[in-house]
Design an enzyme around this catalytic site. Structure first.
Site, PDB file in Angstrom:
ATOM      1  N   SER A  99      -3.797   8.031 -23.939  1.00 33.11           N
ATOM      2  CA  SER A  99      -4.797   9.100 -23.856  1.00 33.11           C
ATOM      3  C   SER A  99      -6.114   8.595 -23.261  1.00 33.11           C
ATOM      4  O   SER A  99      -6.381   7.393 -23.215  1.00 33.11           O
ATOM      5  CB  SER A  99      -5.064   9.675 -25.242  1.00 33.11           C
ATOM      6  OG  SER A  99      -3.856   9.961 -25.894  1.00 33.11           O
TER       7      SER A  99
HETATM    8  N1  SAH Z   1      -2.616   7.508 -28.753  1.00 35.59           N
HETATM    9  C1  SAH Z   1      -1.574   7.164 -27.824  1.00 35.59           C
HETATM   10  C2  SAH Z   1      -1.004   8.443 -27.259  1.00 35.59           C
HETATM   11  C3  SAH Z   1       0.345   8.305 -26.702  1.00 35.59           C
HETATM   12  S1  SAH Z   1       1.053   9.791 -26.079  1.00 35.59           S
HETATM   13  C4  SAH Z   1      -2.131   6.299 -26.728  1.00 35.59           C
HETATM   14  O1  SAH Z   1      -3.294   6.481 -26.392  1.00 35.59           O
HETATM   15  O2  SAH Z   1      -1.428   5.455 -26.200  1.00 35.59           O
HETATM   16  C5  SAH Z   1       1.858  10.458 -27.494  1.00 35.59           C
HETATM   17  C6  SAH Z   1       2.917   9.618 -28.131  1.00 35.59           C
HETATM   18  O3  SAH Z   1       3.513  10.409 -29.156  1.00 35.59           O
HETATM   19  C7  SAH Z   1       4.057   9.173 -27.232  1.00 35.59           C
HETATM   20  O4  SAH Z   1       4.179   7.774 -27.305  1.00 35.59           O
HETATM   21  C8  SAH Z   1       5.287   9.863 -27.811  1.00 35.59           C
HETATM   22  O5  SAH Z   1       6.481   9.103 -27.717  1.00 35.59           O
HETATM   23  C9  SAH Z   1       4.868  10.042 -29.257  1.00 35.59           C
HETATM   24  N2  SAH Z   1       5.576  11.082 -29.999  1.00 35.59           N
HETATM   25  C10 SAH Z   1       5.992  12.315 -29.600  1.00 35.59           C
HETATM   26  N3  SAH Z   1       6.593  12.969 -30.607  1.00 35.59           N
HETATM   27  C11 SAH Z   1       6.569  12.143 -31.693  1.00 35.59           C
HETATM   28  C12 SAH Z   1       7.028  12.242 -33.043  1.00 35.59           C
HETATM   29  N4  SAH Z   1       7.651  13.319 -33.520  1.00 35.59           N
HETATM   30  N5  SAH Z   1       6.822  11.183 -33.866  1.00 35.59           N
HETATM   31  C13 SAH Z   1       6.196  10.074 -33.433  1.00 35.59           C
HETATM   32  N6  SAH Z   1       5.737   9.917 -32.170  1.00 35.59           N
HETATM   33  C14 SAH Z   1       5.913  10.942 -31.309  1.00 35.59           C
END
Ligand code: SAH
Length: 220
Positions: A62
């Protein structure tokens, strides 16, 4: 090399301040955590841009200013225990770890969870626990949480997460369609919860039992 990233990191902190982030603890936490350590080689040179960046497996790290806003809205306190749903790169996890006592983070994609764990270990950040699984059902073992951050977009406010907040606990969660959401600030009350819209945003989908189904998530 280290010097180059340090100078760039200072630039990002100034940018966060320009964006209205005032909480010194948050600015300091962003200054302490090297974002490039959490990114794949191909995008490392862009680590200190205020941009969302691809981290593989169709996921994105993000935008730092949005992450900082999350943390400012939650008014995190040093003694608190936080649940993060969607570890992704692990960068936000690492920043949170500077601000609160314990961070519990759930990621559904094992390769991302492993990479995040390795980066956290390299930086000797030890107050983080990562679970591979469906974060829409929370992580009941360590509940109740003082605050919950959901970093993927959900069709609704996932009920199990509300239940894993302590009374008075706060949660930030993007709620809306697959493409665009409203960031919601949820406060757990005795019987239920209150929710307020904060701003419009666009996150990758939250896939799971209380989010989107796998099929909805893979349809383009
Ligand atoms: N804060 C992170 C955001 C990553 S994007 C960063 O800045 O790197 C969102 C993430 O949520 C992805 O890695 C995706 O695989 C994860 N995600 C999606 N659905 C999910 C779920 N049900 N449980 C856990 N993670 C999930």
């Amino acid at each position: 090399m280290i010097g180059r990233f340090a100078a760039q990191r200072r630039g990002l902190i100034e940018l966060l301040q320009d964006q209205g982030i005032r909480d010194l603890a948050i600015l300091r936490a962003f200054d302490l955590v090297p974002r490039h350590e959490f990114l794949p080689e191909a995008v490392r040179h862009r680590a200190y841009e205020d941009a969302a960046l691809p981290i593989g497996l169709a996921q994105t790290a993000s935008q730092p200013s949005l992450q900082a806003l999350y943390m400012e809205l939650l008014r995190l306190q040093p003694h608190e225990r936080v649940l993060e749903v969607g570890t992704g790169s692990g960068f936000q996890t690492a920043v949170l770890a500077q601000l609160v006592r314990n961070v519990h983070s759930v990621e559904r994609l094992r390769p991302l969870a492993i990479r995040a764990r390795e980066a956290l270990d390299r930086l000797q950040i030890s107050n983080v626990a990562i679970l591979v699984g469906d974060g829409t059902i929370g992580w009941s073992r360590y509940a109740p949480y003082d605050a919950i951050l959901v970093t993927a977009g959900s069709p609704t406010i996932p009920e199990p997460l509300v239940r894993q907040l302590r009374i008075g606990g706060r949660m930030i969660v993007p709620v809306g369609t697959m493409d665009s959401q409203k960031l919601m600030m949820v406060v757990r009350t005795n019987e239920s919860y209150e929710a307020d819209e904060v701003l419009a945003c666009s996150f990758v989908p939250l896939l799971g039992r209380f989010g989107w189904t796998e099929r909805e998530g893979s349809a383009d």
